[in-house]
Motif scaffolding. Structure first.
Motif, PDB file in Angstrom:
ATOM      1  N   ALA A  53       6.244   8.085   5.725  1.00 17.17           N
ATOM      2  CA  ALA A  53       7.763   8.546   6.133  1.00 17.17           C
ATOM      3  C   ALA A  53       8.135   8.646   7.336  1.00 17.17           C
ATOM      4  O   ALA A  53       9.093   7.967   7.904  1.00 17.17           O
ATOM      5  CB  ALA A  53       8.162   9.989   5.281  1.00 17.17           C
ATOM      6  N   MET A  54       7.135   9.453   8.175  1.00 19.32           N
ATOM      7  CA  MET A  54       7.245   9.213   9.648  1.00 19.32           C
ATOM      8  C   MET A  54       7.441   8.005  10.335  1.00 19.32           C
ATOM      9  O   MET A  54       8.257   7.694  11.141  1.00 19.32           O
ATOM     10  CB  MET A  54       6.388  10.013  10.457  1.00 19.32           C
ATOM     11  CG  MET A  54       6.355  11.511  10.027  1.00 19.32           C
ATOM     12  SD  MET A  54       4.874  12.727  10.719  1.00 19.32           S
ATOM     13  CE  MET A  54       5.063  12.237  12.459  1.00 19.32           C
TER      14      MET A  54
ATOM     15  N   ALA B 251      14.906   9.219   0.387  1.00 20.07           N
ATOM     16  CA  ALA B 251      14.238   9.396  -0.926  1.00 20.07           C
ATOM     17  C   ALA B 251      12.945   9.744  -0.806  1.00 20.07           C
ATOM     18  O   ALA B 251      12.453  10.374  -1.500  1.00 20.07           O
ATOM     19  CB  ALA B 251      14.476   8.284  -1.811  1.00 20.07           C
ATOM     20  N   VAL B 252      12.311   9.181   0.141  1.00 17.76           N
ATOM     21  CA  VAL B 252      10.904   9.542   0.215  1.00 17.76           C
ATOM     22  C   VAL B 252      10.577  10.837   0.944  1.00 17.76           C
ATOM     23  O   VAL B 252       9.616  11.359   0.365  1.00 17.76           O
ATOM     24  CB  VAL B 252      10.142   8.339   1.308  1.00 17.76           C
ATOM     25  CG1 VAL B 252       8.786   8.740   1.547  1.00 17.76           C
ATOM     26  CG2 VAL B 252      10.429   7.068   1.076  1.00 17.76           C
ATOM     27  N   VAL B 253      11.327  11.475   1.993  1.00 16.33           N
ATOM     28  CA  VAL B 253      11.023  12.757   2.320  1.00 16.33           C
ATOM     29  C   VAL B 253      11.134  13.989   1.334  1.00 16.33           C
ATOM     30  O   VAL B 253      10.116  14.718   0.971  1.00 16.33           O
ATOM     31  CB  VAL B 253      11.926  13.154   3.626  1.00 16.33           C
ATOM     32  CG1 VAL B 253      11.811  14.503   4.119  1.00 16.33           C
ATOM     33  CG2 VAL B 253      11.689  12.028   4.698  1.00 16.33           C
TER      34      VAL B 253
ATOM     35  N   ILE C 297       0.838  -1.344  -0.169  1.00 19.46           N
ATOM     36  CA  ILE C 297       0.062  -0.192   0.078  1.00 19.46           C
ATOM     37  C   ILE C 297       0.815   1.177   0.059  1.00 19.46           C
ATOM     38  O   ILE C 297       0.682   2.231  -0.594  1.00 19.46           O
ATOM     39  CB  ILE C 297      -0.907  -0.032   1.118  1.00 19.46           C
ATOM     40  CG1 ILE C 297      -1.819  -1.245   1.017  1.00 19.46           C
ATOM     41  CG2 ILE C 297      -1.960   1.392   1.304  1.00 19.46           C
ATOM     42  CD1 ILE C 297      -2.909  -1.241   2.433  1.00 19.46           C
ATOM     43  N   MET C 298       2.016   1.365   0.868  1.00 18.35           N
ATOM     44  CA  MET C 298       2.920   2.338   0.768  1.00 18.35           C
ATOM     45  C   MET C 298       3.437   2.693  -0.712  1.00 18.35           C
ATOM     46  O   MET C 298       3.521   3.396  -1.041  1.00 18.35           O
ATOM     47  CB  MET C 298       3.932   2.138   1.819  1.00 18.35           C
ATOM     48  CG  MET C 298       3.641   2.058   3.290  1.00 18.35           C
ATOM     49  SD  MET C 298       4.870   1.810   4.175  1.00 18.35           S
ATOM     50  CE  MET C 298       4.342   1.684   5.886  1.00 18.35           C
ATOM     51  N   ALA C 299       3.679   1.415  -1.314  1.00 19.18           N
ATOM     52  CA  ALA C 299       4.653   1.455  -2.511  1.00 19.18           C
ATOM     53  C   ALA C 299       3.653   1.927  -3.489  1.00 19.18           C
ATOM     54  O   ALA C 299       3.891   3.074  -4.211  1.00 19.18           O
ATOM     55  CB  ALA C 299       4.890   0.039  -3.171  1.00 19.18           C
TER      56      ALA C 299
ATOM     57  N   LEU D 215      10.373   3.236  12.867  1.00 15.34           N
ATOM     58  CA  LEU D 215      10.814   2.042  12.795  1.00 15.34           C
ATOM     59  C   LEU D 215      12.338   1.458  12.783  1.00 15.34           C
ATOM     60  O   LEU D 215      13.029   0.927  13.217  1.00 15.34           O
ATOM     61  CB  LEU D 215      10.046   1.247  11.734  1.00 15.34           C
ATOM     62  CG  LEU D 215       8.404   0.938  11.886  1.00 15.34           C
ATOM     63  CD1 LEU D 215       7.923   0.420  10.680  1.00 15.34           C
ATOM     64  CD2 LEU D 215       8.480   0.200  12.895  1.00 15.34           C
ATOM     65  N   ASN D 216      12.967   2.767  12.040  1.00 12.32           N
ATOM     66  CA  ASN D 216      14.237   2.344  11.671  1.00 12.32           C
ATOM     67  C   ASN D 216      15.038   2.908  12.621  1.00 12.32           C
ATOM     68  O   ASN D 216      15.874   2.310  13.134  1.00 12.32           O
ATOM     69  CB  ASN D 216      14.797   3.448  10.469  1.00 12.32           C
ATOM     70  CG  ASN D 216      14.348   2.742   8.958  1.00 12.32           C
ATOM     71  OD1 ASN D 216      14.201   1.462   8.926  1.00 12.32           O
ATOM     72  ND2 ASN D 216      14.167   3.715   7.829  1.00 12.32           N
ATOM     73  N   LEU D 217      14.649   3.828  13.585  1.00 12.25           N
ATOM     74  CA  LEU D 217      15.275   4.291  14.741  1.00 12.25           C
ATOM     75  C   LEU D 217      15.125   3.192  15.789  1.00 12.25           C
ATOM     76  O   LEU D 217      16.167   2.909  16.508  1.00 12.25           O
ATOM     77  CB  LEU D 217      14.743   5.648  15.245  1.00 12.25           C
ATOM     78  CG  LEU D 217      14.984   6.998  14.640  1.00 12.25           C
ATOM     79  CD1 LEU D 217      14.116   8.134  15.078  1.00 12.25           C
ATOM     80  CD2 LEU D 217      16.622   6.979  14.465  1.00 12.25           C
ATOM     81  N   LYS D 218      13.947   2.457  16.004  1.00 11.73           N
ATOM     82  CA  LYS D 218      13.811   1.452  16.803  1.00 11.73           C
ATOM     83  C   LYS D 218      14.681   0.343  16.447  1.00 11.73           C
ATOM     84  O   LYS D 218      15.406  -0.228  17.187  1.00 11.73           O
ATOM     85  CB  LYS D 218      12.515   0.872  16.844  1.00 11.73           C
ATOM     86  CG  LYS D 218      12.147  -0.083  17.916  1.00 11.73           C
ATOM     87  CD  LYS D 218      10.808  -0.440  18.171  1.00 11.73           C
ATOM     88  CE  LYS D 218      10.523  -1.526  19.111  1.00 11.73           C
ATOM     89  NZ  LYS D 218      11.488  -2.464  19.441  1.00 11.73           N
TER      90      LYS D 218
END
Length: 453
Positions: free
Chosen positions: A434-435, A403-405, A88-90, A440-443
């Motif tokens: 994006a948020m 890339a997304v931001v 869905i994001m894609a 998730l990446n920070l976690k």
């Protein structure tokens, strides 16, 4: 006026750009596919049929196989929800890529170069190159493994053979960009049929499969599951696909008026949505196959592609299953290396404006990817390559926000997009995506450094 016939003075109507676009992305095929002016909307839509399938290739590449096999064998069908959410994001992000390209005449790399000062644009270029290297590493290794499983070709030799895809791209492109699209769509059809037959052989618990599409908090609370989940996101929403789509959609001669561009955005978005639905089915099939064949039979540590290939015959009771698995893997690897080579060209031209002859650009991109792949293959052989595939996909997930931001910011800016600016509700949802990726990446980073992952 640029060499491709585009009037760059139109940029001056959009005050948000620091510089004019210059030469178009992939200028040798730019606007090379005619868009019929027929009264039939269906016939006009057919002219846009193709670029979405080039993008869909990146959503089912060998790196995706590694993460889906790991997720299915370890956790059964629980991560199907991640596959669905990623898709869905894609769909939304690829639609924004098409909008950016058609509205501004820029691919995402060119937009970053033209919007930001060099001290910001150059780091973004380096990160984009890192993402393409991670993509190529997964695809070259995946293709080599496919050749090994089908024909017994040693991995080291298989990596070298992948260099020939450059010749294939050049041959097909000389025949017209539509030939490249037709070739890739044909391989996608083979992949889909291979998995359909394997799923029928595996006979999964369809009730459990349906329940697997429902999100659960266990994914966030379990570090191991989160690591694989982020790998799936990185393998599904791939950074190089954002650059690729914003470049290849411009192969259509959709016109210059606002109404023509608005229709082009609609048809290009429809094309990518249909193509990504096919990608969702293939991605879900890989995970379902792993869940039904391995997790359900107690084989919860099947992550290596060659191990999965070896176990399919005794578990499914058919010698056809591993052959279909290897054929699909080889088709995925071949398709992915072709589209990643194109993405590398778009990134190189867009960010740093290097203009080389087409054959030299593609050869350079492909051979740069082969060097690290060959080293990794020589050092690790078949053992450990799957862990590298999964790790490469996590790298892609970590690079995604860079890339997304910019993509979300550009398409929400009326000064840059003019009348074709993205609707506010779409921009809000894209910003939330994006948020979510950043959180998730920070976690994941915290879990890795704390030893939890």
């Amino acid at each position: 006026m640029t060499s491709d016939g585009t009037d760059v003075t139109a940029d001056r109507n959009f005050e948000g750009w620091r510089r004019e676009r210059g030469e178009a992305s992939m200028s040798d095929v730019h606007a090379s596919v005619a868009v019929t002016r027929s009264r039939s909307a269906f016939r006009r839509a057919l002219a846009f049929f193709g670029p979405g399938y080039l993008v869909a290739v990146g959503y089912m590449d060998p790196g995706n196989w590694a993460t889906s096999l790991a997720g299915g064998s370890r956790f059964g069908y629980a991560l199907l929800s991640v596959v669905l959410i990623s898709n869905i994001m894609a769909v939304l992000l690829q639609a924004l890529c098409a909008r950016l390209a058609i509205a501004t005449g820029r691919d995402l790399a060119q937009a970053c170069r033209d919007a930001y000062p060099r001290f910001l644009a150059w780091p973004l270029w380096l990160l984009a190159e890192l993402a393409i290297c991670a993509t190529d590493l997964a695809e070259v290794i995946g293709t080599a493994i496919g050749l090994n499983l089908l024909f017994g070709i040693p991995l080291e030799l298989g990596v070298i053979i992948t260099a020939t895809d450059v010749l294939l791209v050049l041959y097909l492109q000389n025949k017209g960009f539509r030939k490249i699209e037709a070739f890739i769509i044909a391989l996608l059809g083979v992949i889909a049929w291979c998995f359909l037959i394997q799923i029928l052989m595996a006979r999964p618990d369809w009730g459990a499969v349906i329940r697997g599409f429902a999100p659960t908090t266990e994914i966030v609370n379990n570090p191991d599951m989160l690591y694989i989940a982020l790998g799936i996101i990185g393998a599904t929403v791939m950074p190089h696909n954002l650059y690729l789509h914003s470049g290849v959609v411009q192969t259509r001669a959709y016109g210059h008026t606002t109404s023509e561009k608005r229709e082009a955005i609609r048809f290009a978005s429809l094309d990518s949505t249909i193509a990504l639905t096919l990608a969702l089915l293939v991605n879900a099939s890989i995970l379902i196959l792993a869940g039904a064949s391995f997790n359900a039979t107690g084989h919860t540590s099947v992550e290596d592609l060659d191990k999965a290939h070896m176990l399919l015959n005794p578990l499914l009771g058919s010698a056809l299953a591993p052959t279909l698995f290897a054929i699909a893997l080889l088709c995925c690897g071949l398709n992915s290396t072709i589209t990643a080579t194109m993405a590398g060209q778009i990134v190189m031209e867009g960010f740093i404006d290097i203009r080389l002859k087409p054959w030299l650009r593609r050869a350079l991109t492909r051979f740069v990817a082969i060097i690290p792949a060959a080293i990794v293959t020589l050092l690790y052989g078949s053992e450990g390559t799957t862990q590298l595939l999964i790790f490469s996909q996590v790298i892609l997930s970590l690079q995604l926000p860079f890339a997304v931001v910019p993509l979300v910011m550009f398409t929400a800016d009326r000064k840059k997009m003019g009348a074709l600016v993205a609707p506010r509700w779409i921009s809000v949802i894209a910003a939330l995506i994006a948020m979510l990726m950043i959180v998730l990446n920070l976690k994941l980073i915290i879990d890795v450094f704390s030893g939890s992952a």
